[in-house]
Design a protein around this motif. Structure first.
Motif, PDB file in Angstrom:
ATOM      1  N   ASP A  86     -14.959 -59.781 -30.415  1.00 19.50           N
ATOM      2  CA  ASP A  86     -16.236 -59.856 -31.135  1.00 19.50           C
ATOM      3  C   ASP A  86     -16.129 -59.280 -32.539  1.00 19.50           C
ATOM      4  O   ASP A  86     -17.019 -59.493 -33.375  1.00 19.50           O
ATOM      5  CB  ASP A  86     -17.307 -59.026 -30.408  1.00 19.50           C
ATOM      6  N   GLY A  87     -15.079 -58.496 -32.765  1.00 17.51           N
ATOM      7  CA  GLY A  87     -14.985 -57.844 -34.073  1.00 17.51           C
ATOM      8  C   GLY A  87     -13.567 -57.468 -34.432  1.00 17.51           C
ATOM      9  O   GLY A  87     -12.729 -57.220 -33.560  1.00 17.51           O
ATOM     10  N   SER A 140     -17.607 -60.483 -36.055  1.00 14.44           N
ATOM     11  CA  SER A 140     -17.808 -59.727 -37.291  1.00 14.44           C
ATOM     12  C   SER A 140     -16.481 -59.158 -37.779  1.00 14.44           C
ATOM     13  O   SER A 140     -15.771 -58.490 -37.016  1.00 14.44           O
ATOM     14  CB  SER A 140     -18.798 -58.577 -37.029  1.00 14.44           C
ATOM     15  N   VAL A 142     -14.803 -56.688 -40.618  1.00 12.95           N
ATOM     16  CA  VAL A 142     -15.200 -55.643 -41.574  1.00 12.95           C
ATOM     17  C   VAL A 142     -13.950 -55.031 -42.208  1.00 12.95           C
ATOM     18  O   VAL A 142     -13.014 -54.652 -41.499  1.00 12.95           O
ATOM     19  CB  VAL A 142     -16.031 -54.522 -40.893  1.00 12.95           C
ATOM     20  N   ARG A 182     -18.998 -63.455 -39.537  1.00 11.89           N
ATOM     21  CA  ARG A 182     -19.445 -62.724 -40.722  1.00 11.89           C
ATOM     22  C   ARG A 182     -18.277 -61.933 -41.305  1.00 11.89           C
ATOM     23  O   ARG A 182     -17.437 -61.428 -40.550  1.00 11.89           O
ATOM     24  CB  ARG A 182     -20.572 -61.744 -40.345  1.00 11.89           C
ATOM     25  N   SER A 183     -18.213 -61.829 -42.635  1.00 12.42           N
ATOM     26  CA  SER A 183     -17.174 -61.034 -43.285  1.00 12.42           C
ATOM     27  C   SER A 183     -17.842 -60.086 -44.273  1.00 12.42           C
ATOM     28  O   SER A 183     -18.500 -60.524 -45.222  1.00 12.42           O
ATOM     29  CB  SER A 183     -16.188 -61.943 -44.017  1.00 12.42           C
ATOM     30  N   ASN A 184     -17.689 -58.799 -44.041  1.00  8.86           N
ATOM     31  CA  ASN A 184     -18.333 -57.803 -44.895  1.00  8.86           C
ATOM     32  C   ASN A 184     -17.381 -56.640 -45.157  1.00  8.86           C
ATOM     33  O   ASN A 184     -16.423 -56.433 -44.409  1.00  8.86           O
ATOM     34  CB  ASN A 184     -19.599 -57.266 -44.219  1.00  8.86           C
ATOM     35  N   LEU A 232     -21.865 -52.544 -39.257  1.00  5.28           N
ATOM     36  CA  LEU A 232     -21.597 -53.943 -39.634  1.00  5.28           C
ATOM     37  C   LEU A 232     -20.963 -54.734 -38.487  1.00  5.28           C
ATOM     38  O   LEU A 232     -21.115 -55.953 -38.417  1.00  5.28           O
ATOM     39  CB  LEU A 232     -20.697 -54.000 -40.877  1.00  5.28           C
ATOM     40  N   LEU A 233     -20.256 -54.034 -37.589  1.00  2.66           N
ATOM     41  CA  LEU A 233     -19.687 -54.718 -36.419  1.00  2.66           C
ATOM     42  C   LEU A 233     -20.778 -55.088 -35.414  1.00  2.66           C
ATOM     43  O   LEU A 233     -20.605 -55.983 -34.591  1.00  2.66           O
ATOM     44  CB  LEU A 233     -18.673 -53.804 -35.707  1.00  2.66           C
ATOM     45  N   ASP A 235     -24.728 -55.975 -33.765  1.00  3.41           N
ATOM     46  CA  ASP A 235     -25.637 -57.130 -33.885  1.00  3.41           C
ATOM     47  C   ASP A 235     -26.805 -56.849 -34.827  1.00  3.41           C
ATOM     48  O   ASP A 235     -27.712 -57.675 -34.933  1.00  3.41           O
ATOM     49  CB  ASP A 235     -26.190 -57.487 -32.495  1.00  3.41           C
ATOM     50  N   THR A 241     -23.567 -61.502 -44.595  1.00  4.62           N
ATOM     51  CA  THR A 241     -22.147 -61.841 -44.744  1.00  4.62           C
ATOM     52  C   THR A 241     -21.800 -61.946 -46.226  1.00  4.62           C
ATOM     53  O   THR A 241     -22.689 -62.170 -47.056  1.00  4.62           O
ATOM     54  CB  THR A 241     -21.801 -63.135 -43.963  1.00  4.62           C
TER      55      THR A 241
END
Ligand code: NAD
Length: 256
Positions: A86-87, A140, A142, A182-184, A232-233, A235, A241
């Protein structure tokens, strides 16, 4: 219920117990996640020892982000411990000595190339290596940056590599949004870790933060950056993003 209850997370970059990634792994476990760590080369045995200080056991798998072989083997190695991901936490940075410390105008391309390969391009390589393990519900990614919108004392080509990392994260956000990935990034203030020790003139950063941070900044505290990463990881940033969240005591917002 924890913020990351039941989530499966890969955390790269645990070297010592002052590593930002160590505290990400610790907090992620405390928040209910199953964590796998990666490390490389001589650091592998150190990471395995440091992993023993986490609240729960975490397997350590080998990954040098510049090795195509390691990247290709990564999904298989993760699958030995986790069914999906998930991350992913990218907490990796390196620049050769000649690329840091005030030698900006004379640094050779090969040293710049190493800094960019390890510190920026690797965000794309790592994400794509993990992509087969991302579920349909999304994932996600990060990473950690040091604000690359300005030129810092001594940071030199590592600063250029961080600018590339920030841009890379935005392009990943663009190209993987359709897959709900998502990329943050977290833009952390200066923290005394192994990576920081290799930056000559790190104390210059301390002076800037002492003078400018609205919130008193502690260079020996990696926890706020780790907390931001865990957030950020989770929900709780479902529609965020391509973003850079500053965990820097507010320095980025303050002039002179
Ligand atoms: P750290 O030294 O604990 O972590 C850096 C990690 O990068 C180490 O675990 C190292 O093994 C790993 N690494 C280096 N080359 C690698 C490679 N080829 N393959 C795989 N891993 C590799 O230091 P840290 O400060 O916790 O750094 C983590 C991230 O945070 C880095 O991206 C760093 O630039 C960033 N950051 C640090 C600060 C700071 O002041 N410490 C501030 C902002 C951002």
């Amino acid at each position: 219920m924890g913020l990351l209850e039941g989530k499966k997370i890969l955390v790269t970059g645990v070297l010592t117990d002052s590593s930002i990634a160590f505290h990400v792994a610790r907090l992620a476990q405390e928040q209910g996640a199953d964590v796998v760590l990666s490390s490389f080369g001589r650091a592998l045995s150190i990471t395995t020892r440091i992993a023993g200080r986490l609240p729960k056991p975490a397997p350590v798998i080998e990954l040098d982000v510049t090795s195509e072989e390691h990247l290709a083997a990564l999904p298989g190695k993760i699958k030995e411990h986790l069914p999906y991901l998930d991350g992913v936490v990218h907490s990796i940075g390196f620049a050769p000595e000649a690329a840091l410390g005030g030698n900006f105008l004379n640094t050779e391309w090969q040293d710049v190339a190493t800094a960019v390969h390890v510190s920026a391009y690797s965000l794309k390589s790592l994400t794509m290596a993990c992509k087969p393990l991302f579920p349909e519900s999304g994932a996600s990614v990060v990473g950690l940056t040091f604000d690359a919108t300005v030129a810092w004392p001594k940071y030199d080509w590592m600063g250029v590599a961080k600018a590339a990392l920030e841009s890379c994260s935005r392009y990943l956000a663009r190209d993987l949004g359709a897959d709900k990935v998502r990329s943050n990034l977290i833009a952390a203030g200066p923290i005394k870790t192994m990576a920081a020790k290799s930056i000559p003139g790190f104390s210059d950063f301390e002076d800037v933060w002492t003078a400018r941070a609205p919130l008193a900044w502690d260079v020996s505290d990696p926890i706020p950056a780790a907390q931001g990463t865990v957030a950020l990881l989770s929900d709780w940033f479902p529609m965020t993003t391509g973003e850079i969240v500053h965990v820097d005591g507010g320095v980025h917002a303050i002039g002179g």
